[in-house]
Scaffold this motif. Structure first.
Motif, PDB file in Angstrom:
ATOM      1  N   GLN A  92      53.860   1.247  11.258  1.00 33.60           N
ATOM      2  CA  GLN A  92      53.036   2.402  11.639  1.00 33.60           C
ATOM      3  C   GLN A  92      51.573   2.002  11.758  1.00 33.60           C
ATOM      4  O   GLN A  92      50.875   2.389  12.705  1.00 33.60           O
ATOM      5  CB  GLN A  92      53.198   3.519  10.601  1.00 33.60           C
ATOM      6  CG  GLN A  92      54.575   4.162  10.620  1.00 33.60           C
ATOM      7  CD  GLN A  92      54.743   5.175   9.507  1.00 33.60           C
ATOM      8  OE1 GLN A  92      54.641   6.373   9.735  1.00 33.60           O
ATOM      9  NE2 GLN A  92      54.989   4.681   8.303  1.00 33.60           N
ATOM     10  N   LEU A  96      49.156   2.227  15.175  1.00 31.71           N
ATOM     11  CA  LEU A  96      47.892   2.961  15.206  1.00 31.71           C
ATOM     12  C   LEU A  96      46.730   2.032  15.526  1.00 31.71           C
ATOM     13  O   LEU A  96      45.809   2.390  16.274  1.00 31.71           O
ATOM     14  CB  LEU A  96      47.665   3.668  13.865  1.00 31.71           C
ATOM     15  CG  LEU A  96      48.644   4.805  13.539  1.00 31.71           C
ATOM     16  CD1 LEU A  96      48.450   5.268  12.094  1.00 31.71           C
ATOM     17  CD2 LEU A  96      48.483   5.967  14.499  1.00 31.71           C
ATOM     18  N   LEU A 140      54.552   9.501  15.361  1.00 37.07           N
ATOM     19  CA  LEU A 140      53.107   9.232  15.369  1.00 37.07           C
ATOM     20  C   LEU A 140      52.445   9.870  16.592  1.00 37.07           C
ATOM     21  O   LEU A 140      51.285  10.296  16.524  1.00 37.07           O
ATOM     22  CB  LEU A 140      52.847   7.725  15.360  1.00 37.07           C
ATOM     23  CG  LEU A 140      53.276   6.963  14.100  1.00 37.07           C
ATOM     24  CD1 LEU A 140      53.049   5.471  14.280  1.00 37.07           C
ATOM     25  CD2 LEU A 140      52.527   7.470  12.868  1.00 37.07           C
ATOM     26  N   LYS A 141      53.182   9.930  17.689  1.00 38.21           N
ATOM     27  CA  LYS A 141      52.647  10.586  18.884  1.00 38.21           C
ATOM     28  C   LYS A 141      52.526  12.092  18.673  1.00 38.21           C
ATOM     29  O   LYS A 141      51.658  12.756  19.258  1.00 38.21           O
ATOM     30  CB  LYS A 141      53.553  10.294  20.088  1.00 38.21           C
ATOM     31  CG  LYS A 141      53.067  10.906  21.392  1.00 38.21           C
ATOM     32  CD  LYS A 141      53.983  10.564  22.559  1.00 38.21           C
ATOM     33  CE  LYS A 141      53.736   9.168  23.078  1.00 38.21           C
ATOM     34  NZ  LYS A 141      54.419   8.916  24.375  1.00 38.21           N
ATOM     35  N   TYR A 144      52.552  12.942  13.085  1.00 36.88           N
ATOM     36  CA  TYR A 144      53.132  12.827  11.747  1.00 36.88           C
ATOM     37  C   TYR A 144      53.595  11.390  11.491  1.00 36.88           C
ATOM     38  O   TYR A 144      54.118  10.726  12.393  1.00 36.88           O
ATOM     39  CB  TYR A 144      54.337  13.759  11.589  1.00 36.88           C
ATOM     40  CG  TYR A 144      53.991  15.222  11.651  1.00 36.88           C
ATOM     41  CD1 TYR A 144      53.676  15.931  10.479  1.00 36.88           C
ATOM     42  CD2 TYR A 144      53.982  15.899  12.861  1.00 36.88           C
ATOM     43  CE1 TYR A 144      53.361  17.285  10.527  1.00 36.88           C
ATOM     44  CE2 TYR A 144      53.670  17.252  12.921  1.00 36.88           C
ATOM     45  CZ  TYR A 144      53.356  17.944  11.749  1.00 36.88           C
ATOM     46  OH  TYR A 144      53.035  19.271  11.802  1.00 36.88           O
ATOM     47  N   ASP A 145      53.417  10.938  10.245  1.00 32.48           N
ATOM     48  CA  ASP A 145      53.980   9.636   9.906  1.00 32.48           C
ATOM     49  C   ASP A 145      55.454   9.804   9.566  1.00 32.48           C
ATOM     50  O   ASP A 145      55.999  10.915   9.590  1.00 32.48           O
ATOM     51  CB  ASP A 145      53.187   8.950   8.787  1.00 32.48           C
ATOM     52  CG  ASP A 145      53.313   9.628   7.426  1.00 32.48           C
ATOM     53  OD1 ASP A 145      54.251  10.443   7.224  1.00 32.48           O
ATOM     54  OD2 ASP A 145      52.480   9.342   6.548  1.00 32.48           O
ATOM     55  N   ILE A 151      48.689  12.974  10.422  1.00 31.94           N
ATOM     56  CA  ILE A 151      47.734  11.895  10.663  1.00 31.94           C
ATOM     57  C   ILE A 151      46.633  12.403  11.596  1.00 31.94           C
ATOM     58  O   ILE A 151      46.810  13.379  12.323  1.00 31.94           O
ATOM     59  CB  ILE A 151      48.420  10.654  11.287  1.00 31.94           C
ATOM     60  CG1 ILE A 151      49.024  10.993  12.658  1.00 31.94           C
ATOM     61  CG2 ILE A 151      49.473  10.082  10.348  1.00 31.94           C
ATOM     62  CD1 ILE A 151      49.516   9.773  13.416  1.00 31.94           C
ATOM     63  N   TYR A 154      46.220  11.052  16.526  1.00 29.39           N
ATOM     64  CA  TYR A 154      47.504  10.382  16.707  1.00 29.39           C
ATOM     65  C   TYR A 154      47.581   9.670  18.047  1.00 29.39           C
ATOM     66  O   TYR A 154      46.858   9.973  18.993  1.00 29.39           O
ATOM     67  CB  TYR A 154      48.658  11.368  16.535  1.00 29.39           C
ATOM     68  CG  TYR A 154      48.467  12.721  17.173  1.00 29.39           C
ATOM     69  CD1 TYR A 154      47.899  13.758  16.453  1.00 29.39           C
ATOM     70  CD2 TYR A 154      48.864  12.961  18.484  1.00 29.39           C
ATOM     71  CE1 TYR A 154      47.720  15.007  17.019  1.00 29.39           C
ATOM     72  CE2 TYR A 154      48.694  14.207  19.052  1.00 29.39           C
ATOM     73  CZ  TYR A 154      48.112  15.226  18.316  1.00 29.39           C
ATOM     74  OH  TYR A 154      47.939  16.451  18.888  1.00 29.39           O
TER      75      TYR A 154
END
Length: 297
Positions: A92, A96, A140-141, A144-145, A151, A154
């Motif tokens: 992750q 990022l 992640l898009k 959320y992780d 987050i 993102y």
């Protein structure tokens, strides 16, 4: 530039591939690493260049550093990320970081097993498989992780995946392809293919998904290479007629013959796919000839 934008426009998307050096990038920015020089040779002929991630489990410069270097040279990279060497925190974080550094395209892979490489004593990770990795990236898009935590800022990248048309039984590979699409894969690059009829049989099943596919072409350099792949590389089959044809010419003429063969294969399959992914294995100088034979450039 996202490859998905090109697919959406109906362009025939052409990508190449380079491997990072086994060493660090020289800090003098006027001295480019060999992978950047190779990519510069490809630049005028492809839309983007894949950067491998410790391919075949051989330790090299990280794909992210090489991808960023290509980006600064005006070359669109496809950053490759594998599950083999990282747990879910690192995967992750690296995604990022890549997006923060301007990377728009990523190919999400399981990764070759440690026993294939040059650090056989290393401990493989494989915390996630490729389907879970894609699903995590999709999270992640969405902001959320993988644990469901919010987050900031993102990522917004194009997610690619790999499929193997040589796999037997092919229905199992098609099922895995569907799982990757459901998880969030937006385009596919295939493993190396040499058999047109086998590929056509695969595409007859895969076209139901309406997801862009690039046929993968590894340049066959010699008959010895073909026999080696048949014996040692799982999931790839080089037909005897390919091995015989590349062996029918003298060594000094094999680049010309290899370009002709690869170009002919692309021409025979291009109507089935939305693009081609060429893996030249150092023979980047013949990519223009390949595309000329294929009538796609």
């Amino acid at each position: 530039m996202k490859l998905t934008t090109l697919f959406d426009k109906g362009e025939f998307v052409i990508t190449g591939e380079v491997g990072p050096i086994k060493g660090a990038i020289h800090r003098d920015k006027s001295i480019e690493p060999s992978c950047a020089i190779e990519a510069l040779q490809l630049q005028q002929h492809v839309h983007a260049v894949n950067v491998t991630d410790n391919q075949s489990a051989v330790m090299r410069l990280g794909s992210l550093a090489a991808s960023v270097r290509l980006k600064t040279n005006g070359i669109e990279p496809v950053y490759q990320l594998t599950c083999r060497d990282r747990n879910r925190l690192a995967l992750q974080s690296d995604l990022l970081t890549a997006y923060s550094l301007g990377i728009d395209n990523v190919l999400l892979l399981t990764g070759d097993h440690i026993q294939l490489g040059d650090h056989k004593e290393a401990k493989p990770v494989f915390d996630l498989d490729s389907v879970q990795l894609i699903e995590m990236a999709k999270g992640l898009k969405r902001g959320y992780d993988i644990s469901g935590n919010r987050i900031e800022n993102y990522l917004d990248m194009a997610f690619g995946a790999v499929v193997n048309p040589n796999f037997d039984p092919i229905d199992l590979q098609v099922m895995k392809m569907k799982k990757k699409i459901d998880a969030g894969a937006q385009f596919f690059q295939t493993q190396a293919v040499y058999d047109v009829k086998m590929f056509e049989a695969f595409m007859n099943k895969a076209q139901q998904f309406n997801c862009p596919i690039q046929v993968g072409v590894v340049i066959l350099k010699s008959p010895q290479m073909g026999r080696f792949m048949n014996k040692n590389v799982s999931g790839i089959h080089v037909p005897k007629d390919w091995i015989d044809e590349i062996g029918s010419v003298d060594k000094q003429d094999r680049k010309k013959k290899a370009a002709e063969m690869a170009g002919r294969f692309i021409e025979e399959t291009k109507a089935m796919v939305q693009g081609v992914h060429i893996m030249p294995l150092g023979w980047t100088d013949i990519v223009p000839d390949i595309l000329e034979h294929a009538h796609v450039n």
